[in-house]
Design a protein around this motif. Structure first.
Motif, PDB file in Angstrom:
ATOM      1  N   LEU A 150      -1.616  -3.160  -4.326  1.00  0.00           N
ATOM      2  CA  LEU A 150      -0.965  -2.632  -5.526  1.00  0.00           C
ATOM      3  C   LEU A 150      -0.435  -3.745  -6.420  1.00  0.00           C
ATOM      4  O   LEU A 150       0.009  -4.801  -5.943  1.00  0.00           O
ATOM      5  CB  LEU A 150       0.172  -1.686  -5.137  1.00  0.00           C
ATOM      6  N   PHE A 155      -8.361   1.315  -4.605  1.00  0.00           N
ATOM      7  CA  PHE A 155      -7.940   2.700  -4.329  1.00  0.00           C
ATOM      8  C   PHE A 155      -9.097   3.476  -3.719  1.00  0.00           C
ATOM      9  O   PHE A 155     -10.266   3.239  -4.054  1.00  0.00           O
ATOM     10  CB  PHE A 155      -7.522   3.405  -5.618  1.00  0.00           C
ATOM     11  N   SER A 174       0.826  -1.202   0.000  1.00  0.00           N
ATOM     12  CA  SER A 174       0.000   0.000   0.000  1.00  0.00           C
ATOM     13  C   SER A 174       0.863   1.256   0.000  1.00  0.00           C
ATOM     14  O   SER A 174       1.992   1.251   0.490  1.00  0.00           O
ATOM     15  CB  SER A 174      -0.903   0.036   1.244  1.00  0.00           C
ATOM     16  N   TYR A 220     -14.256   6.280  -9.956  1.00  0.00           N
ATOM     17  CA  TYR A 220     -13.015   5.513 -10.046  1.00  0.00           C
ATOM     18  C   TYR A 220     -12.903   4.874 -11.421  1.00  0.00           C
ATOM     19  O   TYR A 220     -13.904   4.498 -12.032  1.00  0.00           O
ATOM     20  CB  TYR A 220     -12.973   4.399  -9.008  1.00  0.00           C
ATOM     21  N   LEU A 265      -4.929   9.843  -2.080  1.00  0.00           N
ATOM     22  CA  LEU A 265      -5.245   8.629  -2.824  1.00  0.00           C
ATOM     23  C   LEU A 265      -4.614   7.467  -2.067  1.00  0.00           C
ATOM     24  O   LEU A 265      -3.392   7.285  -2.092  1.00  0.00           O
ATOM     25  CB  LEU A 265      -4.711   8.687  -4.259  1.00  0.00           C
ATOM     26  N   GLN A 266      -5.461   6.722  -1.373  1.00  0.00           N
ATOM     27  CA  GLN A 266      -5.003   5.528  -0.673  1.00  0.00           C
ATOM     28  C   GLN A 266      -5.006   4.370  -1.659  1.00  0.00           C
ATOM     29  O   GLN A 266      -6.049   4.056  -2.230  1.00  0.00           O
ATOM     30  CB  GLN A 266      -5.918   5.221   0.512  1.00  0.00           C
ATOM     31  N   MET A 267      -3.860   3.757  -1.837  1.00  0.00           N
ATOM     32  CA  MET A 267      -3.724   2.683  -2.819  1.00  0.00           C
ATOM     33  C   MET A 267      -3.357   1.404  -2.101  1.00  0.00           C
ATOM     34  O   MET A 267      -2.275   1.312  -1.489  1.00  0.00           O
ATOM     35  CB  MET A 267      -2.645   3.052  -3.845  1.00  0.00           C
ATOM     36  N   ARG A 322       0.037   5.788   0.222  1.00  0.00           N
ATOM     37  CA  ARG A 322      -0.927   6.877   0.230  1.00  0.00           C
ATOM     38  C   ARG A 322      -0.286   8.104  -0.393  1.00  0.00           C
ATOM     39  O   ARG A 322       0.744   8.595   0.089  1.00  0.00           O
ATOM     40  CB  ARG A 322      -1.411   7.209   1.641  1.00  0.00           C
ATOM     41  N   VAL A 327      -9.007   0.342 -10.839  1.00  0.00           N
ATOM     42  CA  VAL A 327      -8.591   0.582  -9.460  1.00  0.00           C
ATOM     43  C   VAL A 327      -9.746   0.462  -8.472  1.00  0.00           C
ATOM     44  O   VAL A 327      -9.524   0.524  -7.250  1.00  0.00           O
ATOM     45  CB  VAL A 327      -7.932   1.972  -9.302  1.00  0.00           C
ATOM     46  N   ASP A 352       0.197  -0.953 -11.789  1.00  0.00           N
ATOM     47  CA  ASP A 352      -0.096   0.360 -11.215  1.00  0.00           C
ATOM     48  C   ASP A 352       1.124   1.278 -11.263  1.00  0.00           C
ATOM     49  O   ASP A 352       1.016   2.468 -10.933  1.00  0.00           O
ATOM     50  CB  ASP A 352      -0.551   0.219  -9.759  1.00  0.00           C
TER      51      ASP A 352
END
Length: 124
Positions: free
Chosen positions: A85, A67, A16, A59, A80-82, A18, A63, A89
């Motif tokens: 992954l 996300f 992850s 979105y 943007l919290q991802m 952010r 994602v 990406d």
């Protein structure tokens, strides 16, 4: 509006990150904010967008579910919290601001202001 993106880096697949985008200048809270990404040789593509109130969000299908976009008007910052992954990406991620319609947009040309980009690299 000036936008400054940060938070990119190198992460393993499944990890992850952010991203943050700090805005300065005109009233941040009135803008639609978006995240886009771009890889070498490809067009910049839509990732996520959020209305000025935070009540409406879009979105990209690629994602969705992984996300999360959010904004803090008091801090003039969009995030943007991802999660989860994937190597695909990997890209330079750009934040953008739009005062076009107040509605979240996937359309690159709807955005008036752009940050400088932050690189996200996901290793397999």
């Amino acid at each position: 509006v000036q936008l400054q993106a940060s938070g990119g880096g190198l992460v393993q697949a499944g990890g992850s990150l952010r991203l943050s985008c700090a805005a300065s200048g005109r009233t941040f809270s009135s803008y639609v904010m978006g995240w886009f990404r771009q890889t070498p040789g490809k067009e910049r593509e839509f990732v996520a967008s959020i209305s000025w109130s935070g009540g409406s969000i879009l979105y990209a299908d690629s994602v969705k579910g992984r996300f999360t976009i959010s904004k803090d008007n008091a801090k003039n910052t969009v995030y943007l919290q991802m999660n989860s992954l994937k190597p695909e990406d990997t890209a330079v991620y750009y934040c953008a601001a739009s005062d076009y319609s107040g509605i979240p947009s996937r359309v690159l040309s709807d955005y008036d202001y752009w940050g400088q980009g932050t690189l996200v690299t996901v290793s397999s």
